[in-house]
Design a protein around this motif. Sequence first.
Motif, PDB file in Angstrom:
ATOM      1  N   GLY A  44      25.644  48.703  40.003  1.00 42.08           N
ATOM      2  CA  GLY A  44      25.281  48.512  41.394  1.00 42.08           C
ATOM      3  C   GLY A  44      26.378  48.620  42.427  1.00 42.08           C
ATOM      4  N   GLN A  45      26.060  48.890  43.657  1.00 38.42           N
ATOM      5  CA  GLN A  45      27.289  49.186  44.695  1.00 38.42           C
ATOM      6  C   GLN A  45      27.681  47.908  45.136  1.00 38.42           C
ATOM      7  OE1 GLN A  45      27.446  52.700  46.316  1.00 38.42           O
ATOM      8  NE2 GLN A  45      29.249  51.375  46.793  1.00 38.42           N
ATOM      9  N   THR A  46      29.117  48.273  45.249  1.00 37.25           N
ATOM     10  CA  THR A  46      30.008  46.923  45.661  1.00 37.25           C
ATOM     11  C   THR A  46      31.089  47.432  46.746  1.00 37.25           C
ATOM     12  OG1 THR A  46      31.403  47.301  43.534  1.00 37.25           O
ATOM     13  CG2 THR A  46      29.732  45.455  43.418  1.00 37.25           C
ATOM     14  N   TRP A  47      31.382  46.483  47.494  1.00 38.37           N
ATOM     15  CA  TRP A  47      32.273  46.845  48.754  1.00 38.37           C
ATOM     16  C   TRP A  47      33.405  45.760  48.850  1.00 38.37           C
ATOM     17  CZ3 TRP A  47      30.922  51.196  51.477  1.00 38.37           C
ATOM     18  CH2 TRP A  47      29.629  51.802  51.146  1.00 38.37           C
ATOM     19  N   THR A  48      34.612  46.455  49.459  1.00 39.32           N
ATOM     20  CA  THR A  48      35.806  45.675  49.644  1.00 39.32           C
ATOM     21  C   THR A  48      36.238  45.989  51.004  1.00 39.32           C
ATOM     22  OG1 THR A  48      37.588  44.552  48.752  1.00 39.32           O
ATOM     23  CG2 THR A  48      37.383  47.067  48.478  1.00 39.32           C
ATOM     24  N   THR A  49      37.567  45.058  51.551  1.00 36.15           N
ATOM     25  CA  THR A  49      38.139  45.731  52.394  1.00 36.15           C
ATOM     26  C   THR A  49      39.591  45.754  52.254  1.00 36.15           C
ATOM     27  OG1 THR A  49      38.358  43.327  53.250  1.00 36.15           O
ATOM     28  CG2 THR A  49      36.636  44.404  54.069  1.00 36.15           C
ATOM     29  N   LEU A  50      40.339  46.431  53.104  1.00 30.79           N
ATOM     30  CA  LEU A  50      41.916  46.426  52.691  1.00 30.79           C
ATOM     31  C   LEU A  50      42.380  45.205  52.730  1.00 30.79           C
ATOM     32  CD1 LEU A  50      43.791  48.788  52.216  1.00 30.79           C
ATOM     33  CD2 LEU A  50      44.107  49.190  54.449  1.00 30.79           C
ATOM     34  N   GLU A  51      41.870  44.121  53.606  1.00 26.62           N
ATOM     35  CA  GLU A  51      42.654  42.707  53.825  1.00 26.62           C
ATOM     36  C   GLU A  51      41.947  41.981  52.371  1.00 26.62           C
ATOM     37  OE1 GLU A  51      40.589  44.367  56.216  1.00 26.62           O
ATOM     38  OE2 GLU A  51      42.481  44.778  57.313  1.00 26.62           O
ATOM     39  N   GLU A  52      41.083  42.396  51.719  1.00 31.95           N
ATOM     40  CA  GLU A  52      40.537  41.725  50.573  1.00 31.95           C
ATOM     41  C   GLU A  52      41.495  42.102  49.680  1.00 31.95           C
ATOM     42  OE1 GLU A  52      38.506  39.296  49.578  1.00 31.95           O
ATOM     43  OE2 GLU A  52      38.225  38.949  51.689  1.00 31.95           O
ATOM     44  N   MET A  53      41.728  43.362  49.467  1.00 31.80           N
ATOM     45  CA  MET A  53      42.524  44.102  48.405  1.00 31.80           C
ATOM     46  C   MET A  53      43.948  43.656  48.357  1.00 31.80           C
ATOM     47  SD  MET A  53      41.400  48.101  48.363  1.00 31.80           S
ATOM     48  CE  MET A  53      42.340  48.803  46.887  1.00 31.80           C
ATOM     49  N   LYS A  54      44.440  43.372  49.542  1.00 32.06           N
ATOM     50  CA  LYS A  54      45.787  42.692  49.576  1.00 32.06           C
ATOM     51  C   LYS A  54      45.910  41.154  49.149  1.00 32.06           C
ATOM     52  CE  LYS A  54      46.975  45.247  53.791  1.00 32.06           C
ATOM     53  NZ  LYS A  54      47.097  45.110  55.159  1.00 32.06           N
ATOM     54  N   LYS A  55      44.868  40.641  48.945  1.00 28.71           N
ATOM     55  CA  LYS A  55      44.857  39.330  48.194  1.00 28.71           C
ATOM     56  C   LYS A  55      44.674  39.628  46.838  1.00 28.71           C
ATOM     57  CE  LYS A  55      42.388  37.386  52.232  1.00 28.71           C
ATOM     58  NZ  LYS A  55      40.927  37.067  52.516  1.00 28.71           N
ATOM     59  N   GLU A  56      44.398  40.819  46.270  1.00 26.61           N
ATOM     60  CA  GLU A  56      44.240  40.871  45.042  1.00 26.61           C
ATOM     61  C   GLU A  56      45.539  41.333  44.328  1.00 26.61           C
ATOM     62  OE1 GLU A  56      40.557  43.135  43.833  1.00 26.61           O
ATOM     63  OE2 GLU A  56      39.508  42.418  45.616  1.00 26.61           O
ATOM     64  N   SER A  57      45.620  41.861  43.171  1.00 25.05           N
ATOM     65  CA  SER A  57      47.120  41.870  42.435  1.00 25.05           C
ATOM     66  C   SER A  57      47.450  43.323  42.788  1.00 25.05           C
ATOM     67  CB  SER A  57      47.013  41.568  40.874  1.00 25.05           C
ATOM     68  OG  SER A  57      45.796  42.514  40.332  1.00 25.05           O
ATOM     69  N   PHE A  58      46.808  44.268  43.612  1.00 31.49           N
ATOM     70  CA  PHE A  58      47.194  45.651  43.602  1.00 31.49           C
ATOM     71  C   PHE A  58      48.664  45.917  44.328  1.00 31.49           C
ATOM     72  CE2 PHE A  58      42.461  45.697  43.983  1.00 31.49           C
ATOM     73  CZ  PHE A  58      42.041  46.606  43.266  1.00 31.49           C
ATOM     74  N   LYS A  59      49.018  47.046  43.718  1.00 30.87           N
ATOM     75  CA  LYS A  59      50.393  47.422  44.076  1.00 30.87           C
ATOM     76  C   LYS A  59      50.399  49.055  44.016  1.00 30.87           C
ATOM     77  CE  LYS A  59      54.712  46.578  42.583  1.00 30.87           C
ATOM     78  NZ  LYS A  59      55.246  47.827  42.607  1.00 30.87           N
ATOM     79  N   ASN A  60      51.441  49.790  44.814  1.00 32.56           N
ATOM     80  CA  ASN A  60      51.363  51.193  44.683  1.00 32.56           C
ATOM     81  C   ASN A  60      52.700  51.358  44.030  1.00 32.56           C
ATOM     82  OD1 ASN A  60      49.158  52.013  45.881  1.00 32.56           O
ATOM     83  ND2 ASN A  60      49.823  52.027  48.012  1.00 32.56           N
ATOM     84  N   GLU A  61      52.551  52.223  42.764  1.00 35.02           N
ATOM     85  CA  GLU A  61      53.772  52.795  42.346  1.00 35.02           C
ATOM     86  C   GLU A  61      54.155  53.823  43.047  1.00 35.02           C
ATOM     87  OE1 GLU A  61      55.218  51.031  39.562  1.00 35.02           O
ATOM     88  OE2 GLU A  61      53.596  49.813  38.876  1.00 35.02           O
ATOM     89  N   ILE A  62      55.395  53.921  43.422  1.00 33.64           N
ATOM     90  CA  ILE A  62      56.093  55.296  44.016  1.00 33.64           C
ATOM     91  C   ILE A  62      57.220  55.882  43.181  1.00 33.64           C
ATOM     92  CG2 ILE A  62      57.083  56.374  46.200  1.00 33.64           C
ATOM     93  CD1 ILE A  62      55.357  54.314  47.741  1.00 33.64           C
ATOM     94  N   LYS A  63      56.815  56.879  42.416  1.00 35.91           N
ATOM     95  CA  LYS A  63      57.911  57.495  41.587  1.00 35.91           C
ATOM     96  C   LYS A  63      58.310  58.682  41.972  1.00 35.91           C
ATOM     97  CE  LYS A  63      57.336  58.696  36.775  1.00 35.91           C
ATOM     98  NZ  LYS A  63      56.487  59.059  35.925  1.00 35.91           N
ATOM     99  N   LEU A  64      59.526  59.079  41.789  1.00 37.52           N
ATOM    100  CA  LEU A  64      60.234  60.378  41.633  1.00 37.52           C
ATOM    101  C   LEU A  64      59.915  61.151  40.540  1.00 37.52           C
ATOM    102  CD1 LEU A  64      61.985  62.305  43.408  1.00 37.52           C
ATOM    103  CD2 LEU A  64      63.938  61.482  41.969  1.00 37.52           C
ATOM    104  N   GLU A  65      59.114  62.332  40.747  1.00 34.39           N
ATOM    105  CA  GLU A  65      58.659  63.114  39.651  1.00 34.39           C
ATOM    106  C   GLU A  65      59.471  64.369  39.361  1.00 34.39           C
ATOM    107  OE1 GLU A  65      55.700  63.042  37.815  1.00 34.39           O
ATOM    108  OE2 GLU A  65      55.232  60.997  39.069  1.00 34.39           O
ATOM    109  N   GLU A  66      60.270  64.827  40.466  1.00 36.41           N
ATOM    110  CA  GLU A  66      61.093  65.642  40.285  1.00 36.41           C
ATOM    111  C   GLU A  66      61.668  65.835  41.825  1.00 36.41           C
ATOM    112  OE1 GLU A  66      59.576  70.109  39.971  1.00 36.41           O
ATOM    113  OE2 GLU A  66      57.974  68.706  39.090  1.00 36.41           O
ATOM    114  N   PRO A  67      62.645  66.975  41.929  1.00 31.82           N
ATOM    115  CA  PRO A  67      63.496  66.817  43.413  1.00 31.82           C
ATOM    116  C   PRO A  67      62.424  67.242  44.458  1.00 31.82           C
ATOM    117  CG  PRO A  67      64.810  67.985  41.917  1.00 31.82           C
ATOM    118  CD  PRO A  67      63.590  67.557  41.016  1.00 31.82           C
ATOM    119  N   GLY A  68      62.346  66.352  45.342  1.00 28.50           N
ATOM    120  CA  GLY A  68      61.341  66.548  46.504  1.00 28.50           C
ATOM    121  C   GLY A  68      59.981  66.077  46.412  1.00 28.50           C
TER     122      GLY A  68
END
Length: 273
Positions: free
Chosen positions: A37-61
């Motif tokens: 079924g269809q489910t919804w969230t919000t950015l505020e809800e997501m911030k209370k969960e364990s999400f995080k963004n991995e920002i990784k250098l792949e190669e120069p630039g």
Amino acid sequence: MQRYICRTCGVQYGESTEVPDHCLICEEERQYVSPTGQTWTTLEEMKKESFKNEIKLEEPGLYSVKTEPEFAIGQTAYLVQNEGFNLLWDCVTFLDEETINEINRLGGLDAIALSHPHYYSTQVEWAETFDAPIYIHEDDREWVTRDSSRIVYWSGESLELHNGLTIHRLGGHFKGGAVLEWKAGYDGKGILLSGDIIQVVADREWVSFMYSYPNLIPLPAAKVKEMAAAAAGFQFERLYNAFHRIVKENANERVQKSAERYVKALEGRLFDT
Ligand SMILES: [Zn+2]
Ligand SMILES: [Zn+2]
């Protein structure tokens, strides 16, 4: 008022008082509504969960941006640094303080460009946060679920965003489906960032092209030939898709060979089963 996010595709909708009934993106044959079924969230809800963004250098630039644990489609966005101009190619739904600080440390964003609607995610949140325009091909305008004055609907086949950094419409998966040619990438040999428009397959030596990936609906042979012919004119030796899969060498040649194989298969000339 809330801005709801579809948990299956990760796309955010404009302000509403009630949870939306439907997701425009998911209720269409190139995506799917979850069997549960269809489910919804919000950015505020997501911030209370364990999400995080991995920002990784792949190669120069070139930096990859990926949300962990995986959310919705699970795509990777990329930050391209081209002679002081920072472009976010495609987007992810999750955006928190840590991500904002890290992106600002890397110089912020001068523009955001999208390959196709499956990655529109919270693009307007990103655009407002980093004071950047969003480039979307006008042929995909009907799929924008949260409109904004920051969206620039570009038209035609190509648009140079900065020196040697050009978005090209290839179509196929979506009518306005675009890829990013970055001439200075890979020591000037060129990198193509292809989203789902050109898809890197399991062995990384081949690519594929589909109208619908989840529902396995192919593209016509004529369209694939047209896409490959256009790509032949771009400068790239390496290709990154939206799922962190990379064709490391001879990528333009691999795209041509893959298109030939695909067309042979569609026309019944590749195998006899
Ligand atoms: Zn959806
Ligand atoms: Zn897609």
